[in-house]
Design an enzyme around this catalytic site. Structure first.
Site, PDB file in Angstrom:
ATOM      1  N   GLU A 111       0.820  -1.216   0.000  1.00 49.66           N
ATOM      2  CA  GLU A 111       0.000   0.000   0.000  1.00 49.66           C
ATOM      3  C   GLU A 111       0.851   1.261   0.000  1.00 49.66           C
ATOM      4  O   GLU A 111       0.497   2.262  -0.634  1.00 49.66           O
ATOM      5  CB  GLU A 111      -0.950  -0.028   1.200  1.00 49.66           C
ATOM      6  CG  GLU A 111      -2.036  -1.092   1.058  1.00 49.66           C
ATOM      7  CD  GLU A 111      -2.995  -1.116   2.231  1.00 49.66           C
ATOM      8  OE1 GLU A 111      -2.732  -0.403   3.237  1.00 49.66           O
ATOM      9  OE2 GLU A 111      -4.004  -1.849   2.164  1.00 49.66           O
ATOM     10  N   HIS A 145     -10.493   1.256   0.444  1.00 46.23           N
ATOM     11  CA  HIS A 145     -11.012   0.412   1.514  1.00 46.23           C
ATOM     12  C   HIS A 145     -12.538   0.309   1.496  1.00 46.23           C
ATOM     13  O   HIS A 145     -13.128  -0.334   2.366  1.00 46.23           O
ATOM     14  CB  HIS A 145     -10.557   0.953   2.877  1.00 46.23           C
ATOM     15  CG  HIS A 145      -9.081   0.820   3.119  1.00 46.23           C
ATOM     16  ND1 HIS A 145      -8.168   1.693   2.577  1.00 46.23           N
ATOM     17  CD2 HIS A 145      -8.372  -0.092   3.838  1.00 46.23           C
ATOM     18  CE1 HIS A 145      -6.948   1.333   2.963  1.00 46.23           C
ATOM     19  NE2 HIS A 145      -7.050   0.255   3.724  1.00 46.23           N
TER      20      HIS A 145
END
Length: 221
Positions: A111, A145
């Site tokens: 990430e 997310h």
């Protein structure tokens, strides 16, 4: 795979001097000099955010140890042994080690490569100010997310309203966390610093404030 693809795309479109760095690797924050020190500093800075929960955990440990029979040394050894047994039991559960590797290594590294190392230098090179890039680029990190909404509703059977609230909260705190790690990355220019922030936060989790709901939860006050 996504991290490797993002890095390859970055290398294809970025100039060797992107964001003032001499090489594409340096623009990605992949440098040897100063990376370890940056990671240590970032870890200490991140742990400072958790001073409250860490203090609560330490004092709760002391209270639990004092309730045991024996002298102070025996009490602490027994409490530490029980705590280690609990952690070892959790790690012996199927898939526990794999989950920890995902949360503490694979997830933070992939990430940070995608959302910090590959994104921030290009935005800065495009003329964005450091502040604007650090505040707005984490929105993409938060959006990444949102897929948890489907998991909560379809897989876990959570009511839609509750799932929306949980996902909105997750979007908010991941975006704020992204602002923090983006600033650390932009300030240090080191991928290791952003990775350290991410790994420490994943290890610590959200601060546990549940003790505030019980009047007898803080016996040491």
């Amino acid at each position: 795979v996504a991290s490797a693809a993002a890095a390859a795309l970055y290398a294809a479109v970025a100039t060797p001097t992107c964001a003032g760095a001499p090489t594409v690797a340096a623009a990605l924050g992949i440098v040897r000099d100063g990376s370890f020190a940056a990671a240590v500093s970032a870890s200490v800075l991140t742990l400072a955010v958790y001073l409250g929960p860490l203090a609560v955990s330490a004092l709760s440990f002391v209270v639990a140890a004092d309730a045991r029979p024996g002298n102070r040394s025996e009490q602490w050894r027994a409490e530490l042994a029980d705590d280690w047994d609990l952690r070892r039991t959790r790690l012996e559960q199927p898939g526990a080690v794999e989950v920890d590797l995902r949360n503490l290594l694979v997830g933070p590294l992939s990430e940070e490569v995608v959302f910090r190392a590959c994104m921030l230098p290009l935005l800065l090179e495009a003329g964005w100010s450091r502040g604007r890039a650090c505040v707005l680029s984490p929105l993409f990190f938060g959006v990444a997310h949102l897929h948890h909404l489907k998991r909560r509703v379809a897989d876990e059977g959570v009511p839609v309203r509750d799932a929306l609230l949980s996902t909105a909260f997750q979007f908010a705190y991941t975006t704020l966390f992204g602002v923090y790690t983006a600033f650390v990355y932009a300030r240090t220019g080191k991928l290791s610093a952003a990775f350290a922030c991410h790994a420490v936060c994943n290890f610590m989790g959200l601060p546990d404030l549940s003790f505030l709901a019980a009047s007898d939860a803080l016996p040491w006050l």
